[in-house]
Scaffold this motif. Structure first.
Motif, PDB file in Angstrom:
ATOM      1  N   VAL A  38       0.961  -1.113   0.005  1.00 31.12           N
ATOM      2  CA  VAL A  38       0.008   0.058  -0.068  1.00 31.12           C
ATOM      3  C   VAL A  38       0.852   1.375  -0.021  1.00 31.12           C
ATOM      4  CG1 VAL A  38      -1.997   1.259   1.127  1.00 31.12           C
ATOM      5  CG2 VAL A  38      -1.749  -1.411   1.289  1.00 31.12           C
ATOM      6  N   LEU A  39       0.878   2.005  -0.963  1.00 30.50           N
ATOM      7  CA  LEU A  39       1.724   3.026  -1.235  1.00 30.50           C
ATOM      8  C   LEU A  39       1.016   4.509  -0.703  1.00 30.50           C
ATOM      9  CD1 LEU A  39       2.349   2.407  -5.128  1.00 30.50           C
ATOM     10  CD2 LEU A  39       3.805   1.602  -3.303  1.00 30.50           C
ATOM     11  N   SER A  40       1.780   5.220  -0.105  1.00 31.68           N
ATOM     12  CA  SER A  40       1.127   6.539   0.543  1.00 31.68           C
ATOM     13  C   SER A  40       2.200   7.438   0.395  1.00 31.68           C
ATOM     14  CB  SER A  40       0.830   6.310   1.878  1.00 31.68           C
ATOM     15  OG  SER A  40       0.331   7.864   2.508  1.00 31.68           O
ATOM     16  N   SER A  41       1.663   8.741  -0.177  1.00 33.79           N
ATOM     17  CA  SER A  41       2.368   9.878   0.074  1.00 33.79           C
ATOM     18  C   SER A  41       1.132  11.080  -0.284  1.00 33.79           C
ATOM     19  CB  SER A  41       3.433  10.016  -1.304  1.00 33.79           C
ATOM     20  OG  SER A  41       2.627  10.605  -2.402  1.00 33.79           O
ATOM     21  N   ARG A  42       1.504  12.358  -0.259  1.00 35.54           N
ATOM     22  CA  ARG A  42       0.354  13.341  -0.356  1.00 35.54           C
ATOM     23  C   ARG A  42      -0.362  13.422  -1.557  1.00 35.54           C
ATOM     24  NH1 ARG A  42       4.365  18.284   1.340  1.00 35.54           N
ATOM     25  NH2 ARG A  42       5.944  16.594   0.598  1.00 35.54           N
ATOM     26  N   ARG A  43       0.119  13.114  -2.753  1.00 36.38           N
ATOM     27  CA  ARG A  43      -0.783  13.274  -3.731  1.00 36.38           C
ATOM     28  C   ARG A  43      -0.914  12.120  -4.686  1.00 36.38           C
ATOM     29  NH1 ARG A  43       2.023  18.023  -3.679  1.00 36.38           N
ATOM     30  NH2 ARG A  43       3.804  16.782  -4.174  1.00 36.38           N
ATOM     31  N   GLU A  44      -2.308  11.680  -4.907  1.00 40.01           N
ATOM     32  CA  GLU A  44      -2.591  10.447  -5.528  1.00 40.01           C
ATOM     33  C   GLU A  44      -1.953  10.312  -7.048  1.00 40.01           C
ATOM     34  OE1 GLU A  44      -6.865   9.762  -5.819  1.00 40.01           O
ATOM     35  OE2 GLU A  44      -6.726   8.418  -7.460  1.00 40.01           O
ATOM     36  N   SER A  45      -1.704  11.487  -7.457  1.00 38.04           N
ATOM     37  CA  SER A  45      -1.220  11.546  -8.977  1.00 38.04           C
ATOM     38  C   SER A  45       0.241  11.113  -9.047  1.00 38.04           C
ATOM     39  CB  SER A  45      -1.321  12.921  -9.788  1.00 38.04           C
ATOM     40  OG  SER A  45      -0.971  13.999  -8.825  1.00 38.04           O
ATOM     41  N   ASP A  46       0.873  11.317  -8.059  1.00 38.58           N
ATOM     42  CA  ASP A  46       2.270  10.684  -7.838  1.00 38.58           C
ATOM     43  C   ASP A  46       2.443   9.316  -7.326  1.00 38.58           C
ATOM     44  OD1 ASP A  46       3.301  13.404  -7.950  1.00 38.58           O
ATOM     45  OD2 ASP A  46       3.562  13.875  -5.819  1.00 38.58           O
ATOM     46  N   LEU A  47       1.377   8.890  -6.845  1.00 41.30           N
ATOM     47  CA  LEU A  47       1.333   7.461  -6.574  1.00 41.30           C
ATOM     48  C   LEU A  47       1.036   6.279  -7.483  1.00 41.30           C
ATOM     49  CD1 LEU A  47      -0.319   7.660  -2.769  1.00 41.30           C
ATOM     50  CD2 LEU A  47       2.319   7.167  -3.468  1.00 41.30           C
ATOM     51  N   ARG A  48      -0.230   6.941  -8.364  1.00 39.32           N
ATOM     52  CA  ARG A  48      -0.349   5.904  -9.600  1.00 39.32           C
ATOM     53  C   ARG A  48       0.562   5.543 -10.348  1.00 39.32           C
ATOM     54  NH1 ARG A  48      -4.755   3.787  -8.488  1.00 39.32           N
ATOM     55  NH2 ARG A  48      -6.511   5.280  -8.080  1.00 39.32           N
ATOM     56  N   PRO A  49       1.597   6.186 -10.856  1.00 37.10           N
ATOM     57  CA  PRO A  49       2.522   5.769 -11.831  1.00 37.10           C
ATOM     58  C   PRO A  49       3.350   4.518 -11.155  1.00 37.10           C
ATOM     59  CG  PRO A  49       2.942   7.790 -11.710  1.00 37.10           C
ATOM     60  CD  PRO A  49       1.820   7.735 -10.896  1.00 37.10           C
ATOM     61  N   VAL A  50       3.636   4.997  -9.877  1.00 35.31           N
ATOM     62  CA  VAL A  50       4.441   3.655  -9.174  1.00 35.31           C
ATOM     63  C   VAL A  50       3.667   2.520  -8.979  1.00 35.31           C
ATOM     64  CG1 VAL A  50       5.665   3.494  -6.837  1.00 35.31           C
ATOM     65  CG2 VAL A  50       5.434   5.769  -7.575  1.00 35.31           C
ATOM     66  N   ALA A  51       2.467   2.584  -8.580  1.00 37.07           N
ATOM     67  CA  ALA A  51       1.490   1.385  -8.436  1.00 37.07           C
ATOM     68  C   ALA A  51       1.477   0.740  -9.778  1.00 37.07           C
ATOM     69  CB  ALA A  51       0.379   1.870  -7.962  1.00 37.07           C
ATOM     70  N   ASP A  52       1.418   1.440 -10.829  1.00 42.43           N
ATOM     71  CA  ASP A  52       1.193   0.867 -12.359  1.00 42.43           C
ATOM     72  C   ASP A  52       2.485   0.114 -12.583  1.00 42.43           C
ATOM     73  OD1 ASP A  52      -1.499   1.781 -12.230  1.00 42.43           O
ATOM     74  OD2 ASP A  52      -0.859   3.597 -13.850  1.00 42.43           O
ATOM     75  N   ALA A  53       3.625   0.834 -12.141  1.00 45.60           N
ATOM     76  CA  ALA A  53       4.846  -0.017 -12.597  1.00 45.60           C
ATOM     77  C   ALA A  53       5.147  -1.347 -11.696  1.00 45.60           C
ATOM     78  CB  ALA A  53       6.122   0.980 -12.197  1.00 45.60           C
ATOM     79  N   ILE A  54       4.449  -1.112 -10.634  1.00 47.01           N
ATOM     80  CA  ILE A  54       4.775  -2.425  -9.674  1.00 47.01           C
ATOM     81  C   ILE A  54       3.797  -3.368 -10.367  1.00 47.01           C
ATOM     82  CG2 ILE A  54       4.004  -3.590  -7.300  1.00 47.01           C
ATOM     83  CD1 ILE A  54       4.952  -0.758  -5.962  1.00 47.01           C
ATOM     84  N   ALA A  55       2.441  -3.060 -10.816  1.00 53.25           N
ATOM     85  CA  ALA A  55       1.491  -4.043 -11.308  1.00 53.25           C
ATOM     86  C   ALA A  55       2.208  -4.736 -12.544  1.00 53.25           C
ATOM     87  CB  ALA A  55       0.215  -3.339 -11.296  1.00 53.25           C
ATOM     88  N   LYS A  56       2.705  -3.778 -13.289  1.00 58.85           N
ATOM     89  CA  LYS A  56       3.255  -4.172 -14.563  1.00 58.85           C
ATOM     90  C   LYS A  56       4.370  -5.389 -14.329  1.00 58.85           C
ATOM     91  CE  LYS A  56       3.995  -1.814 -18.830  1.00 58.85           C
ATOM     92  NZ  LYS A  56       4.726  -0.633 -19.706  1.00 58.85           N
ATOM     93  N   ALA A  57       5.046  -5.008 -13.208  1.00 58.57           N
ATOM     94  CA  ALA A  57       6.258  -5.693 -13.030  1.00 58.57           C
ATOM     95  C   ALA A  57       5.747  -7.306 -12.406  1.00 58.57           C
ATOM     96  CB  ALA A  57       7.404  -5.510 -12.068  1.00 58.57           C
TER      97      ALA A  57
END
Ligand code: GCO
Length: 257
Positions: A38-57
């Motif tokens: 579960v990824l957290s930081s202030r902005r959802e838009s910053d987290l999406r690409p990280v979550a997508d990269a993890i899913a892609k991997a």
């Protein structure tokens, strides 16, 4: 030695400050080893690409945006994790900020702001995660300290104060949360991330660092993966309250050869 010792397969991990820097690599590392992150930081838009990269991997990632200074948002987001994922096993309490200003130029509000994020925010997140972990009778909390938890440096009074405080909080939460919820900290040396960009460009500082470090180089986020896997897994069942310095020898060596 069984390879299962360091396993985080099937574990659920919360990583704060996960949109970039060390937090992003911590999240990717835990996901690559089979944890749901579960990824957290202030902005959802910053987290999406990280979550997508993890899913892609091939990993499993969810996002829970909140500011660690916003207590009610943090509490609600952390409370929701067991409902969404069944449990919360690992916390990487990583969100942090730095202010580089001489003490005589530092306003009290600026000082407070660093302490609010780095220590009060970390406390709130650890307390909420700890409540869940104590209830399930299992947990691994990994706080982010720094070499600035061990030594000081001109221009970072608030940061140094907050990182020394992380070490004390780690020891005390370890005393309260044991025996099956361990609380440790990783104290990285100077790492090649966004937060140190100004220092990387400062030739004098960079040369001093390379000379003073037994490893003769800046740290890379991946240099912390061993410590992360140790403190996040069953391998560290009898390690708690400990701050593990991972700094290439910076704080143990006065000068290299
Ligand atoms: C500094 C600060 C941080 C460092 C770090 C070293 O010296 O300016 O301490 O920016 O990045 O925490 O571990």
């Amino acid at each position: 030695m069984s390879t299962d010792l360091f396993s985080v397969k099937g574990r659920v991990a919360l990583v704060t400050g996960a949109s970039r820097g060390l937090g992003k690599v911590f999240a990717q590392t835990l996901a690559a080893h089979g944890a749901t992150v579960v990824l957290s930081s202030r902005r959802e838009s910053d987290l999406r690409p990280v979550a997508d990269a993890i899913a892609k991997a091939g990993g499993k990632a969810d996002i829970a945006p909140f500011d660690v200074q916003d207590e009610s948002a943090a509490v609600a987001a952390i409370k929701a994790i067991p409902g969404r994922h069944g449990r919360l096993d690992i916390l990487v309490n990583n969100a942090g900020i730095v202010l580089r200003k001489m003490a005589v130029d530092t306003g009290t509000d600026e000082f407070r702001n660093v302490l609010e994020t780095n220590i009060t925010g970390s406390f709130v997140v650890a307390r909420e995660a700890g409540r869940i972990m104590l209830q399930q009778d299992y947990g691994r909390i990994v706080n982010l300290a720094s070499v600035m938890s061990v030594v000081g440096r001109a221009s970072v009074a608030a940061y140094v104060a907050s990182k020394h405080a992380i070490v004390g909080m780690t020891k005390t939460l370890a005393a309260e949360f044991g025996p099956n919820v361990t609380v440790n900290a990783i104290a990285p040396g100077y790492m090649l991330t966004e937060i140190t960009e100004a220092l990387q460009k400062n030739r004098e500082f960079s040369e001093l660092l390379e000379r003073r470090t037994a490893a003769r180089r800046w740290g890379r986020p991946e240099d912390l993966s061993g410590a992360l896997m140790l403190l996040s897994s069953d391998a560290s069942a009898y390690i708690t309250g400990h701050t593990l310095v991972v700094d290439g020898g910076l704080t143990t060596v006065l000068a290299g050869a």
